[in-house]
Scaffold this motif. Structure first.
Motif, PDB file in Angstrom:
ATOM      1  N   ASN A  83       0.997  -1.272   0.005  1.00 32.63           N
ATOM      2  CA  ASN A  83       0.013   0.152  -0.125  1.00 32.63           C
ATOM      3  C   ASN A  83       0.838   1.198   0.046  1.00 32.63           C
ATOM      4  O   ASN A  83       0.543   2.263   0.626  1.00 32.63           O
ATOM      5  CB  ASN A  83      -0.975  -0.054   1.347  1.00 32.63           C
ATOM      6  N   LYS A  85       1.282   3.655  -1.969  1.00 34.11           N
ATOM      7  CA  LYS A  85       0.567   4.909  -2.591  1.00 34.11           C
ATOM      8  C   LYS A  85      -0.168   5.851  -1.330  1.00 34.11           C
ATOM      9  O   LYS A  85      -0.272   6.979  -1.569  1.00 34.11           O
ATOM     10  CB  LYS A  85      -0.313   4.778  -3.666  1.00 34.11           C
ATOM     11  N   GLU A  86      -0.162   5.159  -0.143  1.00 35.54           N
ATOM     12  CA  GLU A  86      -0.873   5.903   0.894  1.00 35.54           C
ATOM     13  C   GLU A  86       0.198   6.557   1.600  1.00 35.54           C
ATOM     14  O   GLU A  86      -0.089   7.460   1.985  1.00 35.54           O
ATOM     15  CB  GLU A  86      -1.247   4.591   1.766  1.00 35.54           C
ATOM     16  N   TYR A  87       1.397   6.213   1.422  1.00 37.65           N
ATOM     17  CA  TYR A  87       2.733   7.043   2.078  1.00 37.65           C
ATOM     18  C   TYR A  87       3.506   7.761   1.108  1.00 37.65           C
ATOM     19  O   TYR A  87       4.084   8.611   1.524  1.00 37.65           O
ATOM     20  CB  TYR A  87       3.471   5.999   2.745  1.00 37.65           C
ATOM     21  N   TYR A  88       3.652   7.392  -0.040  1.00 34.59           N
ATOM     22  CA  TYR A  88       4.423   7.963  -0.965  1.00 34.59           C
ATOM     23  C   TYR A  88       3.921   8.507  -2.295  1.00 34.59           C
ATOM     24  O   TYR A  88       3.004   8.174  -2.735  1.00 34.59           O
ATOM     25  CB  TYR A  88       5.602   7.172  -1.470  1.00 34.59           C
ATOM     26  N   ASN A  89       4.499   9.684  -2.864  1.00 38.70           N
ATOM     27  CA  ASN A  89       4.407   9.781  -4.261  1.00 38.70           C
ATOM     28  C   ASN A  89       5.667   9.424  -4.886  1.00 38.70           C
ATOM     29  O   ASN A  89       6.475   8.832  -4.109  1.00 38.70           O
ATOM     30  CB  ASN A  89       3.863  11.294  -4.668  1.00 38.70           C
TER      31      ASN A  89
END
Ligand code: HEC
Length: 142
Positions: A83, A85-89
């Protein structure tokens, strides 16, 4: 024709032939350059289709799966990468991969330290940023 007229005619002839040869060779040159350029770009498009095969191959060769699992579902050596994309671009994920130790301020990293005391995420700052970008794209799509 006088002798000098013959010389002039001969010169014009020689220049004409040289000009033609030059035209032919430059034509040939740009043709090969053009076709090999096309070949290389079509080659790139093929290997890039979807971005997935490249990223997967990189993840396999760089050993990410050894710690994060064959499906990046997590192992005893490293957390799940499902997951992200919850933490990073893309940018912050590339930054993390290049220098994990300098990007561990988020709270979950305290849990990681306890959960994976023996393992530490290695830095990949020596890799091409483009490669890391492909991996980042792939992880962010999951
Ligand atoms: C030696 C084992 C190991 C290898 C090899 C490894 N990792 Fe990790 N990775 C970890 C551990 C352990 C963590 C948890 C953070 C820590 O303790 O350093 C982590 C954390 C991460 C995170 C952050 C997860 C989060 O929640 O923010 C990402 C993203 C990541 N790894 C991606 C990769 C990728 C991509 C590769 C391959 C290029 C890779 N890792 C290779 C062990 C590894």
């Amino acid at each position: 024709m006088t002798k000098s007229q013959i010389w002039v005619a001969a010169f014009i002839g020689v220049f004409g032939i040289l000009f033609l040869i030059q035209q032919m060779t430059t034509d040939k040159g740009s043709y090969t350059a053009g076709s090999s350029y096309e070949e290389s770009t079509t080659g790139m498009n093929q290997s890039n289709s979807g971005g997935e095969p490249d990223a997967k191959a990189l993840i396999a060769t760089l050993g990410c799966m050894n710690c994060h699992g064959g499906n990046l579902e997590g192992t005893q050596m490293g957390p799940s990468l499902v997951n992200m994309k919850e933490y990073y671009n893309k940018e912050t994920l590339i930054a993390y991969l290049r220098n994990p130790e300098g990007n561990m301020s988020a709270a979950r990293f305290n849990d990681y330290k306890k959960k994976y005391p023996g393992g530490l995420m290695p830095g990949f700052g020596n890799r091409d940023v483009k490669e890391l970008g492909k991996i980042a794209d792939y992880l962010l799509e999951r």
